[in-house]
Motif scaffolding. Structure first.
Motif, mmCIF file in Angstrom:
data_model
loop_
_atom_site.group_PDB
_atom_site.id
_atom_site.type_symbol
_atom_site.label_atom_id
_atom_site.label_comp_id
_atom_site.label_asym_id
_atom_site.label_seq_id
_atom_site.Cartn_x
_atom_site.Cartn_y
_atom_site.Cartn_z
ATOM 1 N N THR A 109 -3.854 8.110 -49.731
ATOM 2 C CA THR A 109 -2.525 8.151 -49.131
ATOM 3 C C THR A 109 -2.586 8.987 -47.855
ATOM 4 N N ARG A 110 -2.115 8.379 -46.764
ATOM 5 C CA ARG A 110 -2.111 9.090 -45.475
ATOM 6 C C ARG A 110 -1.299 10.386 -45.604
ATOM 7 N N TYR A 111 -1.789 11.482 -45.084
ATOM 8 C CA TYR A 111 -1.003 12.719 -45.195
ATOM 9 C C TYR A 111 -0.541 13.225 -43.837
ATOM 10 N N GLU A 112 0.402 14.161 -43.919
ATOM 11 C CA GLU A 112 1.022 14.659 -42.693
ATOM 12 C C GLU A 112 0.329 15.926 -42.208
ATOM 13 N N VAL A 113 0.184 16.012 -40.894
ATOM 14 C CA VAL A 113 -0.310 17.234 -40.252
ATOM 15 C C VAL A 113 0.724 17.627 -39.207
ATOM 16 N N ASP A 114 1.201 18.855 -39.245
ATOM 17 C CA ASP A 114 2.259 19.341 -38.340
ATOM 18 C C ASP A 114 3.458 18.389 -38.350
ATOM 19 N N GLY A 115 3.801 17.887 -39.550
ATOM 20 C CA GLY A 115 5.017 17.080 -39.700
ATOM 21 C C GLY A 115 4.872 15.619 -39.316
ATOM 22 N N ALA A 116 3.667 15.186 -38.911
ATOM 23 C CA ALA A 116 3.501 13.773 -38.515
ATOM 24 C C ALA A 116 2.358 13.148 -39.314
ATOM 25 N N PRO A 117 2.516 11.857 -39.701
ATOM 26 C CA PRO A 117 1.433 11.197 -40.447
ATOM 27 C C PRO A 117 0.152 11.198 -39.615
ATOM 28 N N HIS A 118 -0.924 11.662 -40.217
ATOM 29 C CA HIS A 118 -2.190 11.714 -39.478
ATOM 30 C C HIS A 118 -2.786 10.314 -39.393
ATOM 31 N N ASP A 119 -3.443 10.016 -38.260
ATOM 32 C CA ASP A 119 -3.852 8.618 -38.083
ATOM 33 C C ASP A 119 -5.123 8.237 -38.836
ATOM 34 N N HIS A 120 -5.901 9.198 -39.290
ATOM 35 C CA HIS A 120 -7.114 8.786 -40.006
ATOM 36 C C HIS A 120 -7.505 9.735 -41.142
ATOM 37 N N SER A 121 -6.503 10.471 -41.733
ATOM 38 C CA SER A 121 -6.828 11.372 -42.843
ATOM 39 C C SER A 121 -5.931 11.084 -44.040
ATOM 40 N N PHE A 122 -6.543 11.094 -45.214
ATOM 41 C CA PHE A 122 -5.901 10.589 -46.422
ATOM 42 C C PHE A 122 -6.192 11.536 -47.574
ATOM 43 N N LEU A 123 -5.326 11.492 -48.587
ATOM 44 C CA LEU A 123 -5.615 12.300 -49.775
ATOM 45 C C LEU A 123 -5.481 11.446 -51.030
ATOM 46 N N ARG A 124 -6.183 11.846 -52.056
ATOM 47 C CA ARG A 124 -6.126 11.180 -53.353
ATOM 48 C C ARG A 124 -4.987 11.828 -54.138
#
Ligand SMILES: O=c1[nH]c(=O)c2[nH]c(=O)[nH]c2[nH]1
Length: 298
Positions: A109-124
């Motif tokens: 699942t794409r996660y947020e960095v500084d309040g915005a969905p990160h374009d290539h980082s995901f978490l289980r």
């Protein structure tokens, strides 16, 4: 004298991860991780009965084919990829009459960095998986089902259980308010598709089928003032059929993960049962197991 009554063989636990890049922004990426089982049925009896490997498509080739077709085709939704992969085997080999593709999609699942969905980082985010099964016949027909497995949920109120048989075997106290928890295992079957192009034309409703089944399951679990796991299960399944015109059958298997009140009255009269319960004992076993299949029509 013996006879070979049924056979199927294939490759299990084929692992792959595909990265798809947005054409206008290659750093905006999508990832799909699958564990796949490919099973085939056809005229290869000689391999079993007279040790003739002539008709064998090797399970190693099935693994290679899976990787190649994942490179050459979209893998989302997994219902389409399962259909493409299954059709490949029955179309490529005259003696293969049916294929059975089972896909487990793991969560990234794409996660947020500084309040915005990160374009290539995901978490289980959990052990929950999406399941697809495709049975593909050589005449082109494709039987698809979607599913969810290992979706672990718990509600701390909004569940009662009373009115059941009271006989000499019964010790369970009736309750108007209990914890309810289950690990959802749900499967829904689609009307038959006449070929891969019919599946391709339905990708939106297949994706919606998954999203809708998951949302209905979670919402109904939360909002139903549950009389029992049985009653809540039935409400979930009914809504999935009503919300998805191509779905004709829904099955659930819901383990009832019990959390029991702990009587602490022996310690200074502490009240911790019924309406006073706050500290519970999670039970690992035994557990209830409630299953049902609900079909459209009579
Ligand atoms: O929702 C429930 N259904 C049952 O059939 C059952 N049986 C039981 O002991 N507890 C529960 N809870």
């Amino acid at each position: 004298m013996v006879s070979l009554t049924a056979t199927r063989y294939g490759k299990d636990n084929i692992r792959l991860l595909k990265v798809e890049r947005d054409p206008s922004n290659p750093r905006l990426q999508y990832v799909y991780e699958f564990t796949i089982r490919v099973m085939l049925e056809g005229d290869y009896e000689a391999a079993y009965t007279i040790a003739d490997n002539g008709p064998i498509v090797t399970t190693d080739s099935m693994k290679n084919t899976t990787h190649i077709l994942a490179k050459k085709n979209p893998v989302s939704p997994p219902e389409l990829f399962a259909s493409i992969l299954g059709a490949h085997f029955v179309n490529t080999y005259d003696h293969i009459h049916k294929s059975f593709i089972h896909i487990i999609q793991h969560r990234w699942t794409r996660y947020e960095v500084d309040g915005a969905p990160h374009d290539h980082s995901f978490l289980r985010d959990g052990a929950e998986v999406r399941i697809v099964d495709a049975e593909v016949h050589e005449d082109g027909k494709i039987f698809l089902s979607g599913g969810i497995s290992d979706l672990l949920v718990l509600k701390s109120t909004g569940s009662a259980f009373y009115g059941y048989i009271q006989d000499k075997y019964t010790t369970l106290p009736e309750t108007r308010d209990r914890i309810m928890s289950t690990s959802v295992d749900a499967t829904w079957k689609y009307d038959v598709f006449e070929g891969v192009e019919a599946v391709r034309a339905s990708v939106k409703s297949l994706e919606k089928g998954y999203q809708s089944a998951r949302e209905i399951t979670l919402k109904t679990f939360a909002t139903d003032e549950s009389a029992s796991v049985q009653a809540t299960l039935y409400r979930m399944a009914k809504q999935i059929i009503a919300d998805n015109s191509q779905v004709n059958q829904v099955s659930y298997a819901l383990p009832n993960k019990h959390y029991f009140d702990i009587d602490l009255s022996w310690f200074e009269g502490l009240k911790n049962t019924g309406a006073d319960a706050e500290v519970y004992a999670p039970q690992s076993n035994p557990n209830g197991l409630i299953t049902a299949t609900i079909s459209r029509g009579d």
